[in-house]
Design an enzyme around this catalytic site. Sequence first.
Site, PDB file in Angstrom:
ATOM      1  CG  HIS A 181      71.453  16.718 -17.522  1.00 58.66           C
ATOM      2  ND1 HIS A 181      71.437  15.026 -16.981  1.00 58.66           N
ATOM      3  CD2 HIS A 181      71.904  16.202 -18.810  1.00 58.66           C
ATOM      4  CE1 HIS A 181      71.687  14.112 -17.859  1.00 58.66           C
ATOM      5  NE2 HIS A 181      72.229  14.943 -18.958  1.00 58.66           N
ATOM      6  CB  CYS A 182      76.815  18.388 -17.695  1.00 56.98           C
ATOM      7  SG  CYS A 182      78.179  19.129 -18.843  1.00 56.98           S
ATOM      8  N   PRO A 183      75.091  17.907 -20.784  1.00 60.78           N
ATOM      9  CG  PRO A 183      74.500  19.117 -22.525  1.00 60.78           C
ATOM     10  CD  PRO A 183      74.619  19.062 -21.255  1.00 60.78           C
TER      11      PRO A 183
END
Length: 382
Positions: A181-183
């Site tokens: 998951h890439c913020p």
Amino acid sequence: MRCSPGSVLNLVRSGRLRLCSRRGRNRLPLWLRKICLYMRLVVQSLCFSALTDSDVVFDSIFEPVFWTVDYVTRWFGLVFVCLVVILTSSIVVIAYIVLLPLILNTYSPPWIAWHICYGHWNLVMIAFHYYKAAKTSPGYPPTEKNDRPFVSVCKKCIMPKPARTHHCGICNRCILKMDHHCPWLNNCVGHFNHRYFFSFCLFMTLGCVYCSISGRNLFLDAYHALERFKHSDLEKPGVPVTGIGLLIGLLPSGQTNFQTPAPPYTFQERMIHKSIIYMWVLTSTVGVALGALTVWHAVLISRGETSIERHINKKERQRIAAWGKVYRNHFNYGKLNNWKVFFGVEKKSHWVTRILLPSGHPPHGDGLTWDIFPVRKDLTPV
């Protein structure tokens, strides 16, 4: 003296009655007993199943910490996206307002054409792939009953999980071929947007390296200019007058310095030099950090695995090695084929149209079923 069975039975009954009476007098409040029973249940749940291991215990103990991190990341995702847009836009503004006039006035026509063409191509590739990576769905497994094969059941979604599918605690759902998951995207990187994410990292790194290398001399000139500005501000504006100058009356009485005008350093010049320094420092820092991340993902793509699968394969490799065997990744088709599958290259022209130019073509496969090892033939006729 002999003890009859009846007397022994009476003694046991009397002891039980005394114990029950003591328990009645020392009974805890109901709310405190509920808490104790709940804590006892929690402790027993840690070793409820024979499949429980250290990972399960660790996840159970640190579940509040994981939940807090997921919650904060979920709500701050939009802030990270705005930060990426603002920082990138600031570099573009500096390039147009400060660097472009310098290039047009000092460079030769071939170099001017190179910088304009490469700079705009790189900018278009960065903007296109970032938008597609942030807005494209990573892919989700079906929620209704179907005949698709699956490898396990998600313990949080309570739904079948196809191969290479993992649960994201931030998105709170399962993701097809999940990488992480890439913020900075406020989105998961999965089957349908993995190519966009990697391409964005690649072209952003190339753009940062381009700005850092081409602006090195400008950075040094701006830094030395600001140092000169600083020293000139500390010095008093004047030339000392001594000796015969005082006797002939060049200065009024009591004044020993001949006043000179302030140096011609305008506010605009200072801001131009500071903007060049800001651009060079930011692009150099991002280029190093994002370049390392890009190289790491390139290695994973060459191996035919994601970030999550790297840890899974490492454990499987150790477990199989204990049996004296060699573990092989089922989704590794060979380095060249892995890149072809990742970029969706099906013919020679796709190396240009689908990699060096913006392309919204879908990835290979649907993310639900996968060809497994051994596959040694060319998957695509290139």
